[in-house]
Design a protein around this motif. Structure first.
Motif, PDB file in Angstrom:
ATOM      1  N   TYR A  11       0.551  -1.194  -0.151  1.00 37.96           N
ATOM      2  CA  TYR A  11       0.455   0.210  -0.438  1.00 37.96           C
ATOM      3  C   TYR A  11       1.305   1.511   0.159  1.00 37.96           C
ATOM      4  CZ  TYR A  11      -3.446  -3.568   1.678  1.00 37.96           C
ATOM      5  OH  TYR A  11      -4.096  -4.468   1.864  1.00 37.96           O
ATOM      6  N   TYR A  12       0.513   1.662  -0.999  1.00 36.98           N
ATOM      7  CA  TYR A  12       1.322   3.403  -1.256  1.00 36.98           C
ATOM      8  C   TYR A  12       0.796   4.628  -0.827  1.00 36.98           C
ATOM      9  CZ  TYR A  12       4.478  -0.178  -3.998  1.00 36.98           C
ATOM     10  OH  TYR A  12       4.979  -1.393  -3.837  1.00 36.98           O
ATOM     11  N   GLU A  13       1.420   5.883  -0.376  1.00 38.94           N
ATOM     12  CA  GLU A  13       0.840   6.632  -0.321  1.00 38.94           C
ATOM     13  C   GLU A  13       1.859   7.839  -0.509  1.00 38.94           C
ATOM     14  OE1 GLU A  13      -2.272   8.233   2.923  1.00 38.94           O
ATOM     15  OE2 GLU A  13       0.054   8.973   3.981  1.00 38.94           O
ATOM     16  N   VAL A  14       1.690   8.930  -0.870  1.00 34.38           N
ATOM     17  CA  VAL A  14       2.267  10.376  -1.536  1.00 34.38           C
ATOM     18  C   VAL A  14       1.444  11.318  -0.665  1.00 34.38           C
ATOM     19  CG1 VAL A  14       4.000   8.955  -3.334  1.00 34.38           C
ATOM     20  CG2 VAL A  14       1.417  10.663  -3.596  1.00 34.38           C
ATOM     21  N   VAL A  15       1.656  12.379  -0.267  1.00 30.91           N
ATOM     22  CA  VAL A  15       1.187  13.168  -0.224  1.00 30.91           C
ATOM     23  C   VAL A  15       2.345  14.980  -0.451  1.00 30.91           C
ATOM     24  CG1 VAL A  15       0.641  14.502   1.542  1.00 30.91           C
ATOM     25  CG2 VAL A  15       1.285  12.339   2.143  1.00 30.91           C
ATOM     26  N   GLU A  16       1.949  15.312  -1.493  1.00 25.57           N
ATOM     27  CA  GLU A  16       2.461  16.993  -2.456  1.00 25.57           C
ATOM     28  C   GLU A  16       1.328  18.366  -1.661  1.00 25.57           C
ATOM     29  OE1 GLU A  16       4.797  16.640  -4.298  1.00 25.57           O
ATOM     30  OE2 GLU A  16       5.362  14.023  -3.462  1.00 25.57           O
ATOM     31  N   GLY A  17       2.169  19.003  -2.131  1.00 31.46           N
ATOM     32  CA  GLY A  17       2.040  20.534  -1.147  1.00 31.46           C
ATOM     33  C   GLY A  17       1.082  20.717  -2.392  1.00 31.46           C
ATOM     34  N   PHE A  18       0.142  21.785  -2.066  1.00 33.91           N
ATOM     35  CA  PHE A  18      -1.001  22.471  -2.736  1.00 33.91           C
ATOM     36  C   PHE A  18      -1.014  23.758  -2.761  1.00 33.91           C
ATOM     37  CE2 PHE A  18      -5.375  20.701  -4.417  1.00 33.91           C
ATOM     38  CZ  PHE A  18      -5.340  21.587  -6.175  1.00 33.91           C
ATOM     39  N   ALA A  19       0.053  24.214  -4.213  1.00 33.80           N
ATOM     40  CA  ALA A  19       0.351  25.735  -4.121  1.00 33.80           C
ATOM     41  C   ALA A  19      -1.175  26.118  -4.580  1.00 33.80           C
ATOM     42  CB  ALA A  19       1.269  25.920  -5.160  1.00 33.80           C
ATOM     43  N   ALA A  20      -1.181  27.684  -3.983  1.00 36.47           N
ATOM     44  CA  ALA A  20      -2.226  28.487  -4.230  1.00 36.47           C
ATOM     45  C   ALA A  20      -2.765  28.940  -5.409  1.00 36.47           C
ATOM     46  CB  ALA A  20      -1.762  30.021  -3.427  1.00 36.47           C
ATOM     47  N   GLU A  78      -1.950  26.689  -7.750  1.00 37.69           N
ATOM     48  CA  GLU A  78      -1.713  25.578  -8.868  1.00 37.69           C
ATOM     49  C   GLU A  78      -3.770  25.054  -8.541  1.00 37.69           C
ATOM     50  OE1 GLU A  78       1.470  22.130  -8.646  1.00 37.69           O
ATOM     51  OE2 GLU A  78       0.887  22.883  -6.636  1.00 37.69           O
ATOM     52  N   SER A  79      -3.714  24.148 -10.048  1.00 41.11           N
ATOM     53  CA  SER A  79      -5.368  23.838 -10.137  1.00 41.11           C
ATOM     54  C   SER A  79      -5.446  22.532  -9.860  1.00 41.11           C
ATOM     55  CB  SER A  79      -5.717  23.605 -11.481  1.00 41.11           C
ATOM     56  OG  SER A  79      -4.829  23.392 -12.509  1.00 41.11           O
ATOM     57  N   PHE A  80      -6.449  21.558  -9.145  1.00 37.77           N
ATOM     58  CA  PHE A  80      -7.041  21.131  -8.834  1.00 37.77           C
ATOM     59  C   PHE A  80      -5.389  19.375  -9.450  1.00 37.77           C
ATOM     60  CE2 PHE A  80     -10.205  17.721  -6.956  1.00 37.77           C
ATOM     61  CZ  PHE A  80      -9.580  16.418  -6.369  1.00 37.77           C
ATOM     62  N   ALA A  81      -6.159  19.858 -10.978  1.00 32.04           N
ATOM     63  CA  ALA A  81      -6.346  19.037 -11.742  1.00 32.04           C
ATOM     64  C   ALA A  81      -4.056  18.924 -12.198  1.00 32.04           C
ATOM     65  CB  ALA A  81      -6.427  18.877 -13.335  1.00 32.04           C
ATOM     66  N   GLU A  82      -3.280  20.059 -11.732  1.00 31.06           N
ATOM     67  CA  GLU A  82      -2.520  20.132 -11.579  1.00 31.06           C
ATOM     68  C   GLU A  82      -1.731  19.833 -10.569  1.00 31.06           C
ATOM     69  OE1 GLU A  82      -1.605  24.327 -14.522  1.00 31.06           O
ATOM     70  OE2 GLU A  82      -1.866  24.588 -12.050  1.00 31.06           O
ATOM     71  N   ALA A  83      -2.374  19.383  -9.369  1.00 32.95           N
ATOM     72  CA  ALA A  83      -1.685  19.204  -7.891  1.00 32.95           C
ATOM     73  C   ALA A  83      -1.774  17.630  -8.070  1.00 32.95           C
ATOM     74  CB  ALA A  83      -2.939  19.418  -6.771  1.00 32.95           C
ATOM     75  N   GLN A  84      -3.521  17.238  -9.143  1.00 31.52           N
ATOM     76  CA  GLN A  84      -3.484  15.812  -8.513  1.00 31.52           C
ATOM     77  C   GLN A  84      -2.358  15.039  -9.481  1.00 31.52           C
ATOM     78  OE1 GLN A  84      -7.348  14.753 -10.031  1.00 31.52           O
ATOM     79  NE2 GLN A  84      -7.095  13.312  -8.153  1.00 31.52           N
ATOM     80  N   GLN A 102       0.380  12.496  -8.502  1.00 31.86           N
ATOM     81  CA  GLN A 102       0.267  10.959  -9.285  1.00 31.86           C
ATOM     82  C   GLN A 102       1.940  10.334 -10.210  1.00 31.86           C
ATOM     83  OE1 GLN A 102      -2.689   9.084  -8.931  1.00 31.86           O
ATOM     84  NE2 GLN A 102      -0.636   7.220 -10.302  1.00 31.86           N
ATOM     85  N   LEU A 103       2.123  11.891 -10.258  1.00 31.21           N
ATOM     86  CA  LEU A 103       3.604  11.910 -11.045  1.00 31.21           C
ATOM     87  C   LEU A 103       4.513  11.094  -9.879  1.00 31.21           C
ATOM     88  CD1 LEU A 103       5.458  11.474 -13.900  1.00 31.21           C
ATOM     89  CD2 LEU A 103       6.122  14.008 -13.293  1.00 31.21           C
ATOM     90  N   ALA A 104       4.749  11.475  -8.510  1.00 29.16           N
ATOM     91  CA  ALA A 104       5.326  11.279  -7.190  1.00 29.16           C
ATOM     92  C   ALA A 104       4.883   9.898  -6.683  1.00 29.16           C
ATOM     93  CB  ALA A 104       4.520  12.235  -6.616  1.00 29.16           C
ATOM     94  N   MET A 105       3.436   9.392  -7.093  1.00 24.20           N
ATOM     95  CA  MET A 105       2.710   7.889  -7.559  1.00 24.20           C
ATOM     96  C   MET A 105       3.662   7.214  -7.658  1.00 24.20           C
ATOM     97  SD  MET A 105       1.873   6.035  -4.895  1.00 24.20           S
ATOM     98  CE  MET A 105      -0.088   6.799  -4.238  1.00 24.20           C
ATOM     99  N   ASP A 106       3.286   7.051  -9.295  1.00 21.23           N
ATOM    100  CA  ASP A 106       3.885   6.379  -9.841  1.00 21.23           C
ATOM    101  C   ASP A 106       5.299   6.496  -9.860  1.00 21.23           C
ATOM    102  OD1 ASP A 106       1.454   5.678 -11.296  1.00 21.23           O
ATOM    103  OD2 ASP A 106       1.713   7.538 -12.891  1.00 21.23           O
TER     104      ASP A 106
END
Length: 567
Positions: free
Chosen positions: A532-541, A543-549, A553-557
């Motif tokens: 089971y994997y979990e990543v937590v990335e920052g969400f800049a003000a 950034e859009s939802f899609a960009e943060a996601q 997802q790239l970090a998860m991959d």
């Protein structure tokens, strides 16, 4: 082995499985016979679950009768008033479930134990509800949940209304072994009823569950329910009638049910695998939602203890929410509906750690358990107090319990609660996606994933290998803390250790720099890892939802690829 076969044929009360065994013997199917007779189907904390067929390593009437006999023995050893308190029994819509439930009732009543038996199929949470309602000693649900059609199961609940945990699993198992070497006693159900040992649970019992859910304070948010559309499927299971009734009771008028999947059918003709998590399983309910423009496409699994939902996106398409996303939405929503400082919420060690952040933000108490809903509810009962009442728990595999009316996962009340959550948001001009984005902006962009890694058949025990050579880094992220649940120790970066206050389990958790996490559960029976994997990335003000996601997802991959390469 011939003696074993003959003994089985002598005892087996079912002509179908006797004929099946005789055919296997005549055809000299030695491998199949060896598999069926190599051991008994193992009784564990989930009770029994396996393929239906002849032999002690399959689900069949003889195995059920022996299991029920052992359960009866064990209950009487644990409760002096077990006979009077009795056992609640219900069953799903699989072909053998009714017969297995009736056999269980015949065995228990023969021991003088009172039985409350559903007159028809029943959702698992409706049966679990009966334990506390009747102050029963236990409950049995004959169900294989979301397993393929060839499976069935025998799930046991204890007198607290939750699934059994140690030591009761091993205690029942030992009594089953005793029963397997004895002559079995059964009482015909008509005689059991005449003698006062059998009570049929008719429609009024189902209505009691309904009334209890409708009085649940956590299901009282009636904010404009008629404004949203809800498509629903029972997935050929037993949930439709109660699900549709509860939604109507809560004021939802735009409810559309997949008629091809509405009635119980244990052959599951329209799905390859009756599990909402499997690819394609939600296709028909999503198509129905699209047809009516409904915001939600919802499903229960076949015994209705799990809940799944796909949500309409701005482009009109639908996307499944993960169990963690639903769980975190629930956690935030329910805490805003209550005095959060007096609430207790929890999830399992493989579920998202975002729930902990949400609990902290609301001032609620958070707890964590081993994998399995049996732990979530049993531990909740131990932890709750006058100052911290249990509110909600979830596991990432689509299991949720809202409040304490049922001490197990309940896909029916979860369906109502999530629909109410959605109706409140949409009445404010918001969407589910807006709420998710708000949580991610507040706490960080969380993504969770699960993968199984197959290892070479001749590999040494993988858990031993991992413990002998623990990684210093994974995917370029330093390992900051290692939690080893087998030895119940937490190894900190400075070399110090802490005790883990959870039961021992063969699980390793690597906490990585930046908040990422890898959970590894080695299989005890085959060279395989469940990860089971979990990543937590920052969400800049900006950034859009899609960009943060996409970034997360790239970090998860990368994390998954690098970790699998290391194994």
């Amino acid at each position: 082995m011939t003696e074993q076969y003959n003994q089985w044929l002598t005892q087996d009360p079912d002509p179908r499985t006797r004929e099946e065994l005789q055919r296997l013997i005549a055809e000299q199917q030695t491998e199949e016979l060896a598999d069926r007779f190599r051991s008994r189907l193992e009784f564990g904390t989930a009770g029994l679950r396996g393929k239906v067929g002849a032999g002690p390593n399959r689900m069949n009437r003889l195995v059920i009768q022996q299991t029920a006999t052992g359960l009866g023995y064990y209950l009487q050893s644990q409760f002096s008033d077990a006979k009077q308190r009795g056992v609640v029994i219900g069953y799903d819509g699989r072909p053998d479930s009714k017969q297995f439930a009736h056999d269980t009732a015949s065995v228990l009543t023969a021991q003088g134990i009172k039985v409350y038996l559903t007159h028809d199929v029943a959702a698992t949470p409706i049966v679990a509800f009966g334990v506390r309602h009747f102050n029963a000693a236990a409950a049995v649900v004959v169900t294989a949940s979301h397993n393929p059609p060839e499976y069935n199961g025998f799930k046991v609940y204890w007198d607290n209304g939750a699934q059994i945990i140690p030591p009761h699993d091993s205690g029942i198992a030992s009594q089953i072994d005793v029963a397997a070497n004895e002559d079995l006693n059964l009482l015909p159900l008509d005689q059991a009823e005449q003698q006062g040992h059998l009570v049929w649970l008719e429609g009024d019992y189902y209505q009691t569950y309904r009334a209890t859910m409708n009085s649940n304070a956590l299901l009282q948010n009636n904010t404009d329910p008629s404004s949203i559309g809800v498509a629903y499927t029972a997935m050929h299971g037993v949930g439709a009638r109660m699900a549709e009734t509860l939604l109507a009771d809560a004021g939802f008028t735009q409810v559309y049910s997949v008629k091809e999947q509405r009635e119980p059918d244990g052959t599951f003709p329209t799905v390859n695998f009756p599990n909402p998590e499997e690819a394609g399983a939600m296709d028909m309910v999503i198509a129905l939602a699209k047809q009516h423009g409904a915001q939600l496409a919802c499903a229960n699994d076949p015994d209705a203890d799990r809940f799944a939902v796909a949500v309409q996106k701005p482009d009109g398409e639908y996307q499944m929410l993960t169990g963690d996303q639903v769980g975190c939405l629930f956690g935030h929503y329910l805490l805003t509906q209550t005095d959060a400082s007096k609430q207790l919420i929890g999830n399992t060690i493989v579920s998202s750690s975002l729930l902990n952040k949400i609990a902290n933000a609301h001032g609620a108490e958070y707890y964590q358990t081993l994998t399995g809903f049996k732990w979530l509810t049993n531990v909740a009962m131990q932890k709750q107090s006058d100052d911290s009442q249990f509110l909600f728990a979830y596991e990432e595999a689509l299991g949720y319990t809202v409040g304490n009316k049922v001490w197990d996962k309940d896909g029916l009340s979860a369906l109502v609660a999530f629909s109410q959550l959605a109706a409140e948001l949409y009445s404010q001009g918001k969407t589910i996606w807006d709420q998710l984005e708000a949580l991610y902006r507040q706490h960080g962009m969380y993504i969770n994933a699960q993968r199984s890694i197959a290892l070479a058949p001749n590999s040494p025990p993988v858990g031993d290998k991992l413990r002998a050579d623990p990684p210093k880094a994974i995917a370029g992220r330093n390992v900051e803390v290692i939690e080893d649940f087998k030895v119940q120790q937490r190894l900190m970066a400075d070399g110090t250790t802490q005790t883990i206050d959870l039961p021992a389990s063969d699980v390793l958790i690597y906490h990585l720099a930046g908040g990422a996490r890898v959970v590894v559960r080695p299989s005890g029976t085959e060279p395989k890892l469940k990860c089971y994997y979990e990543v937590v990335e920052g969400f800049a003000a900006d950034e859009s939802f899609a960009e943060a996601q996409d970034k997360a997802q790239l970090a998860m991959d990368m994390l998954i690829a690098e970790h699998q390469h290391m194994i």
